[in-house]
Design a protein around this motif. Structure first.
Motif, PDB file in Angstrom:
ATOM      1  N   THR A 198       0.829  -1.208   0.000  1.00 37.48           N
ATOM      2  CA  THR A 198       0.000   0.000   0.000  1.00 37.48           C
ATOM      3  C   THR A 198       0.858   1.250   0.000  1.00 37.48           C
ATOM      4  OG1 THR A 198      -1.837  -1.106   1.128  1.00 37.48           O
ATOM      5  CG2 THR A 198      -1.743   1.299   1.278  1.00 37.48           C
ATOM      6  N   MET A 199       1.888   1.257   0.836  1.00 38.69           N
ATOM      7  CA  MET A 199       2.764   2.425   0.904  1.00 38.69           C
ATOM      8  C   MET A 199       3.455   2.674  -0.437  1.00 38.69           C
ATOM      9  SD  MET A 199       6.026   3.314   3.397  1.00 38.69           S
ATOM     10  CE  MET A 199       7.257   2.427   2.431  1.00 38.69           C
ATOM     11  N   LEU A 200       4.019   1.627  -1.036  1.00 35.68           N
ATOM     12  CA  LEU A 200       4.765   1.805  -2.276  1.00 35.68           C
ATOM     13  C   LEU A 200       3.872   2.199  -3.447  1.00 35.68           C
ATOM     14  CD1 LEU A 200       7.414  -1.067  -2.148  1.00 35.68           C
ATOM     15  CD2 LEU A 200       7.688   1.339  -1.543  1.00 35.68           C
ATOM     16  N   ARG A 201       2.665   1.636  -3.507  1.00 36.16           N
ATOM     17  CA  ARG A 201       1.771   1.981  -4.623  1.00 36.16           C
ATOM     18  C   ARG A 201       1.230   3.401  -4.472  1.00 36.16           C
ATOM     19  NH1 ARG A 201       1.227  -2.384  -7.831  1.00 36.16           N
ATOM     20  NH2 ARG A 201       1.815  -4.379  -6.856  1.00 36.16           N
ATOM     21  N   THR A 202       0.956   3.812  -3.233  1.00 35.84           N
ATOM     22  CA  THR A 202       0.544   5.203  -3.007  1.00 35.84           C
ATOM     23  C   THR A 202       1.705   6.141  -3.311  1.00 35.84           C
ATOM     24  OG1 THR A 202      -0.924   4.448  -1.223  1.00 35.84           O
ATOM     25  CG2 THR A 202      -0.459   6.809  -1.340  1.00 35.84           C
ATOM     26  N   ASN A 226       4.776  16.772   0.581  1.00 29.27           N
ATOM     27  CA  ASN A 226       3.717  16.960  -0.401  1.00 29.27           C
ATOM     28  C   ASN A 226       2.328  16.778   0.227  1.00 29.27           C
ATOM     29  OD1 ASN A 226       1.820  15.711  -2.648  1.00 29.27           O
ATOM     30  ND2 ASN A 226       3.405  16.883  -3.711  1.00 29.27           N
ATOM     31  N   GLU A 227       1.398  17.660  -0.103  1.00 28.44           N
ATOM     32  CA  GLU A 227       0.055  17.612   0.482  1.00 28.44           C
ATOM     33  C   GLU A 227      -0.708  16.355   0.074  1.00 28.44           C
ATOM     34  OE1 GLU A 227      -2.088  21.165  -0.345  1.00 28.44           O
ATOM     35  OE2 GLU A 227      -0.730  22.465   0.807  1.00 28.44           O
ATOM     36  N   LYS A 228      -0.502  15.892  -1.154  1.00 24.99           N
ATOM     37  CA  LYS A 228      -1.181  14.678  -1.609  1.00 24.99           C
ATOM     38  C   LYS A 228      -0.717  13.467  -0.807  1.00 24.99           C
ATOM     39  CE  LYS A 228      -3.886  15.722  -5.154  1.00 24.99           C
ATOM     40  NZ  LYS A 228      -5.326  15.342  -5.219  1.00 24.99           N
ATOM     41  N   TRP A 229       0.561  13.404  -0.521  1.00 22.59           N
ATOM     42  CA  TRP A 229       1.097  12.306   0.302  1.00 22.59           C
ATOM     43  C   TRP A 229       0.492  12.363   1.693  1.00 22.59           C
ATOM     44  CZ3 TRP A 229       3.319   7.798   0.152  1.00 22.59           C
ATOM     45  CH2 TRP A 229       4.025   7.303   1.259  1.00 22.59           C
ATOM     46  N   GLN A 230       0.365  13.562   2.232  1.00 21.04           N
ATOM     47  CA  GLN A 230      -0.227  13.739   3.557  1.00 21.04           C
ATOM     48  C   GLN A 230      -1.661  13.229   3.574  1.00 21.04           C
ATOM     49  OE1 GLN A 230       1.281  15.243   6.442  1.00 21.04           O
ATOM     50  NE2 GLN A 230      -0.532  14.486   7.486  1.00 21.04           N
ATOM     51  N   SER A 231      -2.443  13.594   2.560  1.00 19.23           N
ATOM     52  CA  SER A 231      -3.867  13.230   2.565  1.00 19.23           C
ATOM     53  C   SER A 231      -4.110  11.795   2.096  1.00 19.23           C
ATOM     54  CB  SER A 231      -4.666  14.202   1.693  1.00 19.23           C
ATOM     55  OG  SER A 231      -4.217  14.150   0.343  1.00 19.23           O
ATOM     56  N   GLU A 232      -3.339  11.343   1.093  1.00 13.45           N
ATOM     57  CA  GLU A 232      -3.616  10.035   0.490  1.00 13.45           C
ATOM     58  C   GLU A 232      -2.909   8.877   1.193  1.00 13.45           C
ATOM     59  OE1 GLU A 232      -3.024  10.088  -3.732  1.00 13.45           O
ATOM     60  OE2 GLU A 232      -4.319  11.834  -4.022  1.00 13.45           O
ATOM     61  N   SER A 257       4.178   5.611  -5.400  1.00 11.16           N
ATOM     62  CA  SER A 257       4.355   5.650  -6.846  1.00 11.16           C
ATOM     63  C   SER A 257       3.378   6.620  -7.496  1.00 11.16           C
ATOM     64  CB  SER A 257       4.156   4.233  -7.423  1.00 11.16           C
ATOM     65  OG  SER A 257       4.124   4.263  -8.824  1.00 11.16           O
ATOM     66  N   SER A 258       2.120   6.554  -7.059  1.00 15.09           N
ATOM     67  CA  SER A 258       1.087   7.421  -7.612  1.00 15.09           C
ATOM     68  C   SER A 258       1.381   8.894  -7.345  1.00 15.09           C
ATOM     69  CB  SER A 258      -0.272   7.038  -7.020  1.00 15.09           C
ATOM     70  OG  SER A 258      -1.274   7.944  -7.425  1.00 15.09           O
ATOM     71  N   VAL A 259       1.730   9.222  -6.105  1.00 14.56           N
ATOM     72  CA  VAL A 259       1.991  10.624  -5.743  1.00 14.56           C
ATOM     73  C   VAL A 259       3.248  11.142  -6.430  1.00 14.56           C
ATOM     74  CG1 VAL A 259       2.489  12.215  -3.841  1.00 14.56           C
ATOM     75  CG2 VAL A 259       0.783  10.410  -3.538  1.00 14.56           C
ATOM     76  N   LEU A 260       4.309  10.349  -6.423  1.00 19.33           N
ATOM     77  CA  LEU A 260       5.555  10.774  -7.067  1.00 19.33           C
ATOM     78  C   LEU A 260       5.344  11.083  -8.545  1.00 19.33           C
ATOM     79  CD1 LEU A 260       8.095   8.218  -5.515  1.00 19.33           C
ATOM     80  CD2 LEU A 260       8.055  10.686  -5.106  1.00 19.33           C
TER      81      LEU A 260
END
Length: 332
Positions: A58-62, A287-293, A64-67
């Motif tokens: 879950t961590m790596l796929r999230t 990053n805000e997306k990393w914080q929220s997602e 990957s998406s945010v990066l």
């Protein structure tokens, strides 16, 4: 005639030089961006030592998406899974990538406990530290039908002796937390290991064990529907999600215990690559997306450390794990 041959020869020489310069420029641009900063030639591999759907995956796929979506990394990213042996298979795979600059992997407590138990030929010191991204707190839970509704009642129950504490692996994070509670309370706790989180939850809900320690995201549903009662958290301060739940520290027991989540590279990763990944992980952490997602969504606490800080942190934590595993008799 001679002049004509010389002209043709000069033309070919200049053409060859131009092609060589162009090729050199293209090759240079593969490893350096317009600012002269190093970056991988092509795609990057993220490896999780556990099956799809778990915390590592879950961590790596999230990540990957945010990066990718936030433009932090332009390279394509491929997430792969190498489950088995409490991260032993994944660590072996990571070791086989020695010197690679396009491969990183997620790490947590098994990254220390599996090598300590002699299940792999490598330790954390053999790999390349990149960054710690956060901490996953443990929350101590009981069945809502147990008759225990607060910390004082829990304390009395544990001190009576013979409580059963469920978790996912012998010598893992929840097992070591159970050991610390046992020692601090001066009580006897029987630790019961299960194959996975689902079995642990089923055992608690079925009344087959008395206590578990889980992460917040995994237990949220059961707390909210009233099946489980949160008794204490293992962090230094109370959690935003459950401000009414006391910490073990404020309850009189010097126990702070969290599950770290971080990133490492293979052995002997080139320094320019290590530094590049560290910088990208730092940018990700802000990053805000990393914080929220990820952080907010999965109740992970922000706790960024750079590579050297993370390595020092693990060196100290490894000694703590080793001490606990010796106390348990898991290692000699």
């Amino acid at each position: 005639m001679m002049k004509k041959l010389l002209s043709i020869s000069m033309f070919i020489l200049l053409l060859t030089f131009a092609v060589a310069c162009n090729t050199s420029d293209e090759e240079s641009s593969n490893s350096d961006n317009s600012d002269g900063e190093w970056e991988p030639d092509g795609g990057i591999t993220f490896m999780a030592s556990y099956a799809p759907g778990g915390g590592h995956d879950t961590m790596l796929r999230t990540m990957s998406s945010v990066l990718s979506n936030e433009g932090i990394i332009d390279n394509s990213i491929n997430v792969i899974n190498k489950p088995g042996g409490s991260a032993a298979v994944g660590l072996g795979h990571a070791a086989s990538q020695e010197g690679a600059d396009d491969y990183i992997f997620s790490v947590t407590s098994s990254y220390l406990t599996t090598p300590l138990q002699g299940n792999v030929d490598h330790s954390f010191e053999d790999f390349t530290p990149i960054a710690r991204l956060g901490e996953d707190p443990y929350i101590v839970l009981v069945n809502s039908e147990s008759g225990i509704s607060n910390f004082k009642e829990f304390e009395e129950f544990i001190k009576e002796g013979n409580a059963t504490f469920g978790g996912t692996s012998t010598g893992g994070g929840s097992h070591l937390l159970a050991l610390q509670i046992e020692e601090a309370f001066g009580a006897n706790i029987e630790y019961v290991p299960f194959e996975g989180d689902g079995e642990v939850v089923t055992a608690l809900l079925g009344g087959h064990i008395d206590v578990i320690a889980d992460n917040i995201h995994a237990s949220k549903e059961y707390i909210e529907n009233g099946d489980m009662i949160p008794i204490a958290v293992s962090t230094q301060e109370r959690l935003e999600e459950y401000p009414e739940v006391p910490t073990l520290i404020e309850s009189g027991y010097d126990i702070e215990w969290t599950l770290f989540r971080g990133i490492y590279g293979p052995p002997n990763m080139p320094e320019e690559a290590r530094a590049w990944y560290e910088e990208k992980m730092k940018e990700l952490s802000e990053n805000e997306k990393w914080q929220s997602e990820y952080l907010d969504k999965y109740s992970i606490k922000q706790g960024f450390m750079n590579g050297s800080e993370f390595e020092s942190y693990l060196t100290e934590l490894n000694s703590t794990y080793e001490e606990h595993l010796r106390t348990l008799g898991i290692i000699e």
